[in-house]
Design an enzyme around this catalytic site. Structure first.
Site, PDB file in Angstrom:
ATOM      1  N   LYS A  47      -3.037 -27.942  24.502  1.00 44.72           N
ATOM      2  CA  LYS A  47      -2.567 -27.237  23.254  1.00 44.72           C
ATOM      3  C   LYS A  47      -1.022 -27.423  23.131  1.00 44.72           C
ATOM      4  O   LYS A  47      -0.024 -28.626  23.591  1.00 44.72           O
ATOM      5  CB  LYS A  47      -2.690 -25.516  24.349  1.00 44.72           C
ATOM      6  CG  LYS A  47      -1.899 -25.552  25.278  1.00 44.72           C
ATOM      7  CD  LYS A  47      -2.243 -24.498  26.046  1.00 44.72           C
ATOM      8  CE  LYS A  47      -1.240 -23.470  27.044  1.00 44.72           C
ATOM      9  NZ  LYS A  47      -2.237 -22.357  27.951  1.00 44.72           N
ATOM     10  N   TYR A 263      29.448 -22.471  11.760  1.00 43.30           N
ATOM     11  CA  TYR A 263      29.694 -21.540  11.382  1.00 43.30           C
ATOM     12  C   TYR A 263      30.086 -20.760  12.274  1.00 43.30           C
ATOM     13  O   TYR A 263      30.089 -20.782  13.769  1.00 43.30           O
ATOM     14  CB  TYR A 263      28.160 -20.431  11.090  1.00 43.30           C
ATOM     15  CG  TYR A 263      28.149 -21.760  10.217  1.00 43.30           C
ATOM     16  CD1 TYR A 263      28.245 -21.453   7.937  1.00 43.30           C
ATOM     17  CD2 TYR A 263      26.564 -21.997  10.326  1.00 43.30           C
ATOM     18  CE1 TYR A 263      27.133 -21.449   7.605  1.00 43.30           C
ATOM     19  CE2 TYR A 263      25.547 -22.963   8.849  1.00 43.30           C
ATOM     20  CZ  TYR A 263      26.566 -22.508   7.787  1.00 43.30           C
ATOM     21  OH  TYR A 263      25.566 -23.091   6.576  1.00 43.30           O
TER      22      TYR A 263
HETATM   23  C1  LIG Z   1      -2.292 -23.361  29.234  1.00 48.58           C
HETATM   24  C2  LIG Z   1      -3.310 -23.230  30.360  1.00 48.58           C
HETATM   25  C3  LIG Z   1      -3.090 -23.792  31.104  1.00 48.58           C
HETATM   26  C4  LIG Z   1      -1.868 -24.594  31.821  1.00 48.58           C
HETATM   27  O1  LIG Z   1      -1.128 -24.206  32.691  1.00 48.58           O
HETATM   28  P1  LIG Z   1      -0.148 -24.465  32.853  1.00 48.58           P
HETATM   29  O2  LIG Z   1       0.701 -23.408  33.687  1.00 48.58           O
HETATM   30  O3  LIG Z   1       1.017 -25.302  31.559  1.00 48.58           O
HETATM   31  O4  LIG Z   1      -0.531 -26.143  34.084  1.00 48.58           O
HETATM   32  C5  LIG Z   1      -4.529 -23.352  32.266  1.00 48.58           C
HETATM   33  N1  LIG Z   1      -5.378 -23.163  31.917  1.00 48.58           N
HETATM   34  C6  LIG Z   1      -5.518 -22.262  30.703  1.00 48.58           C
HETATM   35  C7  LIG Z   1      -6.560 -21.511  30.302  1.00 48.58           C
HETATM   36  C8  LIG Z   1      -4.462 -22.528  29.818  1.00 48.58           C
HETATM   37  O5  LIG Z   1      -4.253 -20.994  28.989  1.00 48.58           O
END
Ligand SMILES: *Cc1c(COP(=O)(O)O)cnc(C)c1O
Length: 366
Positions: A47, A263
């Site tokens: 994601k 800045y």
């Molecule tokens: C983002 C997510 C993960 C992965 O989490 P990490 O801590 O990056 O390993 C796993 N399961 C779900 C449902 C998530 O939203």
């Protein structure tokens, strides 16, 4: 050290790019599979543009190393599918009336966590049931199982998996995790034989590393596959960061003792030296809160960042001059790593990685 001038100056519109080390990525996936109990399936979570690493690139690279992919949205899933990836893709977001048809068109697996969402499923659709055992976000209440069960039967629906998500798996010995686990265990017990053959999963990276008893039949790792650990108290030497963010020197000019930079003029040169301008700023993902706190690497030398980070430029102060076009490592092996930036900002490496603007090219290197 040998001078390295990047090729990016040849392309006038490219000011920085992100290198993705494909062999580190694959080795991390293999290492995590070894850590998991034998026979456990693995899902790479890709994601947010694969935590800033490039979703299609990472999904292709891991196609032989994991059993499935996890994404936040249908849009992300379609983008990965359209790039030619054939792995199963689980979409964590709830299905909506406006996108439920896409699950069939693109062969996606839905995550269902409410009766409304269950109502959108049909017998030909593939989906997992999500339960909120204490994360306090999406999912059915485990107490709703009897009602869910009867709806499944009356509508001939066949979920292929059952899942939950931990709130505090990023550290060992969390009572929150054991609490969630006991609720999940109770639910699975209530499911009896129904759960046979279903993919059961709970663990993210932290769950996999610190709670091996929660691996069930699949683990979903995100952060760890990119080479970072969810907790800095536990190191796993074999995990290697995958991402390096690189740019080149835009300009280098003498700076006199007493002159200020950027800045608010909050940094004053303590001695004569050289001002190095890097054409990347907070619009690209270098958070302004890092101003005057980080180092970058120029031609292999660690150089202090000075003055406020601006929207499109960041300045460094050097004892010696560099040529325009000389390579700058903004983030990665020779410079600082995302967990170090995160510590300076009182945040987590996740936020640093997915904050690198998606417009920036991701280039695979092996
Ligand atoms: C983002 C997510 C993960 C992965 O989490 P990490 O801590 O990056 O390993 C796993 N399961 C779900 C449902 C998530 O939203």
């Amino acid at each position: 050290m040998k001078r390295r001038v990047t090729q990016i100056t040849a392309k006038s519109n490219v000011t920085s790019y992100v290198e993705i080390n494909i062999s580190n990525l694959k080795q991390n996936a293999i290492k995590l599979k070894e850590i998991a109990p034998a026979g456990i399936k693995t899902m790479a979570v890709v994601k947010a543009n694969a935590y800033g690493h490039g979703a299609a690139l990472v999904s292709h690279a891991l196609s032989d190393s994991v059993t499935a992919l996890g994404v936040a949205s249908v849009e992300e899933a379609i983008n990965i599918r359209n790039s030619g990836v054939i792995l199963p893709i689980l979409v964590f977001a709830p299905p909506r009336p406006g996108n439920v048809a896409d699950y069939k068109t693109y062969n996606l697996v839905a995550t269902v966590g409410s009766f409304d969402e269950l109502g959108m499923m049909s017998s030909s659709m593939s989906f997992h049931l999500e339960f909120d055992t204490g994360m306090g976000r999406l999912g059915f209440d485990p107490d709703e199982w009897p009602e869910i069960h009867s709806r499944l039967q009356s509508n001939s629906l066949k979920p292929s998996g059952v899942m939950t998500h931990f709130a505090s798996a990023d550290a060992p010995d969390s009572t929150k995790v054991s609490d969630q686990l006991s609720r999940f265990e109770k639910l699975l017990e209530n499911m009896g034989d129904w759960k046979k053959g279903k993919v059961i999963h709970a663990s993210n990276s932290g769950g996999l590393l610190f709670y091996p008893e929660a691996a069930y039949s699949l683990v979903r790792f995100g952060l760890a596959v990119y080479g970072y650990l969810p907790s800095d108290t536990h190191k796993i030497d074999d995990l290697k960061p995958v991402l390096s963010w690189k740019s080149c020197v835009s300009a280098c000019k003498p700076l006199r003792k007493g002159e200020t930079v950027s800045y608010d003029a909050n940094w004053t040169a303590p001695k004569d030296g050289w001002l190095v301008v890097v054409p990347v700023g907070y619009a690209d993902g270098i958070r302004r809160g890092l101003s005057n706190k980080i180092e970058m690497s120029v031609g292999g030398n660690k150089i202090k960042q000075v003055g406020n980070v601006t929207m499109d430029y960041t300045m460094l102060f050097s004892d010696k001059p560099f040529e325009t076009g000389e390579e700058v490592v903004i983030l990665g092996d020779e410079a600082m790593q995302a967990d170090e930036w995160a510590a300076l900002l009182d945040t987590i490496p996740y936020e640093i990685l997915c904050g690198i603007h998606p417009k920036i090219e991701r280039r695979p290197v092996s």
